[in-house]
Design a protein around this motif. Structure first.
Motif, short mmCIF file in Angstrom:
data_model
loop_
_atom_site.label_atom_id
_atom_site.label_comp_id
_atom_site.label_asym_id
_atom_site.label_seq_id
_atom_site.Cartn_x
_atom_site.Cartn_y
_atom_site.Cartn_z
N ALA A 70 0.83 -1.21 0.00
CA ALA A 70 0.00 0.00 0.00
C ALA A 70 0.87 1.26 0.00
CB ALA A 70 -0.95 -0.01 1.20
N VAL A 71 1.94 1.25 0.77
CA VAL A 71 2.86 2.40 0.80
C VAL A 71 3.50 2.57 -0.57
CG1 VAL A 71 4.99 3.31 1.79
CG2 VAL A 71 3.28 2.28 3.29
N SER A 72 3.89 1.45 -1.19
CA SER A 72 4.49 1.51 -2.51
C SER A 72 3.55 2.16 -3.52
CB SER A 72 4.86 0.09 -2.97
OG SER A 72 5.40 0.11 -4.26
N LYS A 73 2.27 1.79 -3.47
CA LYS A 73 1.28 2.39 -4.38
C LYS A 73 1.17 3.89 -4.15
CE LYS A 73 -1.44 -1.78 -5.00
NZ LYS A 73 -2.72 -2.46 -4.71
N CYS A 74 1.22 4.31 -2.90
CA CYS A 74 1.18 5.76 -2.61
C CYS A 74 2.38 6.47 -3.22
CB CYS A 74 1.14 6.00 -1.10
SG CYS A 74 -0.43 5.60 -0.33
N THR A 107 -5.34 6.22 -0.55
CA THR A 107 -5.23 6.52 0.88
C THR A 107 -6.17 5.68 1.73
OG1 THR A 107 -6.72 8.41 0.64
CG2 THR A 107 -4.34 8.86 0.56
N ASP A 108 -7.33 5.34 1.23
CA ASP A 108 -8.24 4.50 2.01
C ASP A 108 -7.65 3.10 2.18
OD1 ASP A 108 -10.75 4.43 3.46
OD2 ASP A 108 -11.41 2.99 1.95
N ASN A 109 -7.04 2.57 1.11
CA ASN A 109 -6.37 1.27 1.20
C ASN A 109 -5.22 1.34 2.18
OD1 ASN A 109 -3.92 -0.51 -0.35
ND2 ASN A 109 -5.83 -1.57 0.19
N GLU A 137 -4.81 -0.98 5.55
CA GLU A 137 -3.66 -1.83 5.83
C GLU A 137 -2.95 -1.40 7.11
OE1 GLU A 137 -3.58 -4.54 4.40
OE2 GLU A 137 -4.80 -4.09 2.65
N MET A 138 -2.92 -0.10 7.38
CA MET A 138 -2.35 0.38 8.64
C MET A 138 -3.16 -0.16 9.82
SD MET A 138 -1.40 4.30 7.57
CE MET A 138 -0.89 4.80 9.21
N ALA A 139 -4.48 -0.15 9.70
CA ALA A 139 -5.35 -0.68 10.76
C ALA A 139 -5.07 -2.16 10.99
CB ALA A 139 -6.82 -0.45 10.41
#
Length: 103
Positions: free
Chosen positions: A35-39, A47-49, A53-55
């Motif tokens: 998810a960070v890579s996609k950002c 950002t919702d993804n 994933e952070m949660a």
């Protein structure tokens, strides 16, 4: 923290076991990395993804604490050490952080 969450997490550990839950935690960390890579690559609407994933990883951290007997005091100690180390590294790299405003 909401006690209902802790009950669910403990029941999950009891039901599936420490080994399976540990593997799930590793997988969740991998999903956060993606998810960070996609950002960073500028993908739209990620950002919702990322938050999801952070949660998942936050939940896993609570479960890992429970499964491996990690205390809040241990985490506080290591967080303080790591933060101090990062601050020292930043000071060495950035002369502007050496002034009084750095604290």
């Amino acid at each position: 923290m909401n006690k209902d969450k802790q009950v669910v997490w403990r029941e999950s550990i009891r039901k599936y076991g420490k080994e399976i839950q540990s593997i799930v935690c590793m997988e969740e960390c991998s999903e956060l990395i993606q998810a960070v890579s996609k950002c960073l690559r500028g993908k739209p609407d990620v950002t919702d993804n990322l938050a999801e994933e952070m949660a998942d990883v936050i939940i896993c951290l609570h479960m890992l604490k429970e499964m491996y007997g990690i205390t809040d005091a241990q985490l506080e100690e290591w967080t303080a050490r790591k933060t101090a180390r990062q601050y020292e590294r930043m000071q060495a790299d950035d002369p502007f952080l050496e002034g009084e405003d750095a604290e």
